[in-house]
Write an enzyme that holds these catalytic residues in place. Sequence first.
Site, PDB file in Angstrom:
ATOM      1  N   ARG A  66       5.411 112.027 -98.381  1.00 36.97           N
ATOM      2  CA  ARG A  66       6.770 112.542 -98.549  1.00 36.97           C
ATOM      3  C   ARG A  66       7.655 111.547 -99.298  1.00 36.97           C
ATOM      4  NH1 ARG A  66       9.583 117.460 -98.647  1.00 36.97           N
ATOM      5  NH2 ARG A  66       7.721 118.290 -97.716  1.00 36.97           N
ATOM      6  N   VAL A  93      13.203 120.006 -97.659  1.00 34.56           N
ATOM      7  CA  VAL A  93      14.223 119.158 -97.027  1.00 34.56           C
ATOM      8  C   VAL A  93      14.712 118.137 -98.061  1.00 34.56           C
ATOM      9  CG1 VAL A  93      14.657 117.474 -95.188  1.00 34.56           C
ATOM     10  CG2 VAL A  93      13.207 119.484 -94.753  1.00 34.56           C
ATOM     11  N   HIS A 110      23.069 130.103 -97.738  1.00 35.71           N
ATOM     12  CA  HIS A 110      22.251 130.486 -96.574  1.00 35.71           C
ATOM     13  C   HIS A 110      22.549 131.946 -96.230  1.00 35.71           C
ATOM     14  CE1 HIS A 110      19.846 129.906 -93.015  1.00 35.71           C
ATOM     15  NE2 HIS A 110      20.754 130.606 -92.373  1.00 35.71           N
ATOM     16  N   GLU A 148      23.591 115.638 -93.603  1.00 31.27           N
ATOM     17  CA  GLU A 148      22.310 115.163 -93.079  1.00 31.27           C
ATOM     18  C   GLU A 148      21.642 116.167 -92.139  1.00 31.27           C
ATOM     19  OE1 GLU A 148      24.796 113.250 -93.875  1.00 31.27           O
ATOM     20  OE2 GLU A 148      23.921 111.530 -94.915  1.00 31.27           O
ATOM     21  N   GLY A 149      22.375 117.108 -91.603  1.00 34.24           N
ATOM     22  CA  GLY A 149      21.779 118.095 -90.697  1.00 34.24           C
ATOM     23  C   GLY A 149      21.209 119.280 -91.476  1.00 34.24           C
TER      24      GLY A 149
HETATM   25  C1  GAR Z   1      18.150 133.719-100.536  1.00 34.78           C
HETATM   26  O1  GAR Z   1      18.357 134.811 -99.667  1.00 34.78           O
HETATM   27  C2  GAR Z   1      18.775 132.465 -99.969  1.00 34.78           C
HETATM   28  O2  GAR Z   1      19.968 132.700 -99.278  1.00 34.78           O
HETATM   29  C3  GAR Z   1      17.692 132.017 -99.023  1.00 34.78           C
HETATM   30  O3  GAR Z   1      16.489 132.223 -99.751  1.00 34.78           O
HETATM   31  C4  GAR Z   1      16.677 133.357-100.616  1.00 34.78           C
HETATM   32  C5  GAR Z   1      16.246 132.990-102.015  1.00 34.78           C
HETATM   33  O4  GAR Z   1      16.251 134.110-102.866  1.00 34.78           O
HETATM   34  N1  GAR Z   1      17.862 130.646 -98.624  1.00 34.78           N
HETATM   35  C6  GAR Z   1      17.568 130.185 -97.407  1.00 34.78           C
HETATM   36  O5  GAR Z   1      17.096 130.872 -96.538  1.00 34.78           O
HETATM   37  C7  GAR Z   1      17.908 128.715 -97.192  1.00 34.78           C
HETATM   38  N2  GAR Z   1      17.829 128.374 -95.797  1.00 34.78           N
HETATM   39  P1  GAR Z   1      16.294 133.958-104.438  1.00 34.78           P
HETATM   40  O6  GAR Z   1      15.137 133.004-104.820  1.00 34.78           O
HETATM   41  O7  GAR Z   1      16.044 135.344-104.953  1.00 34.78           O
HETATM   42  O8  GAR Z   1      17.622 133.414-104.828  1.00 34.78           O
END
Ligand code: GAR
Length: 208
Positions: A66, A93, A110, A148-149
């Site tokens: 990593r 991450v 998100h 950081e979270g």
């Molecule tokens: C989206 O829904 C985004 O919000 C999610 O992944 C998808 C990517 O779609 N992200 C997460 O879940 C982050 N924790 P995309 O590649 O079509 O933009």
Amino acid sequence: MLRVLVCVSGGGTNLQALIDAVENGQIADTKIVRVISNNKGAYALSRAAQHCIEGVCISPKDFADREAFNEAFLQAVDEAAPDLIVLAGFLVVIPPQMIQKYRNRILNIHPSLIPSFCGTGYYGLKVHEKALERGVKVTGATVHFVDEGTDTGPIVLQKAVEIQAGDTPESLQRRVMEEAEWILLPKAVELFAQGRIIVENGRTVIAE
Ligand code: GAR
């Protein structure tokens, strides 16, 4: 000219929303300078290529550990000299050194109303599966700065989306994207480009 670097892992519909907003002038004086994917097969890289944006793949699989991956990743980020980094469906991450170096300059999208259905293990379709399992009536999307979270940084924008009878994780994911994500993410980058997002004590204020 604001230099934006976008990190992706999958289909890249949020990247597309950003490309469109830059091309149609919603986000002014901004250039997407590089797209980094951890996944060679990500369709997001094809979207970048179609718009003559440099795409780079850096996969943890190609590194011994990593630490070596983090170093190469951070180097690929620094090389692009970004003013803003956008995580648009990036499922890796972020190295702590990068968070420190780019504090309040990394935005993440998100697919829920944080602090619901977020944190470790909540990504992509899983978020919508959990929302339906819990039986919430309203979900949505959040754009926040990365700290950081996991999904704990200052919230910039949120938009609610109603759950409909008969929703499946897939139908809900699509509606959250259409009604919230593809609107919020360009809006957040527009506000950042205008210098209107002020962070105070872990919260944001949008300047008029
Ligand atoms: C989206 O829904 C985004 O919000 C999610 O992944 C998808 C990517 O779609 N992200 C997460 O879940 C982050 N924790 P995309 O590649 O079509 O933009």
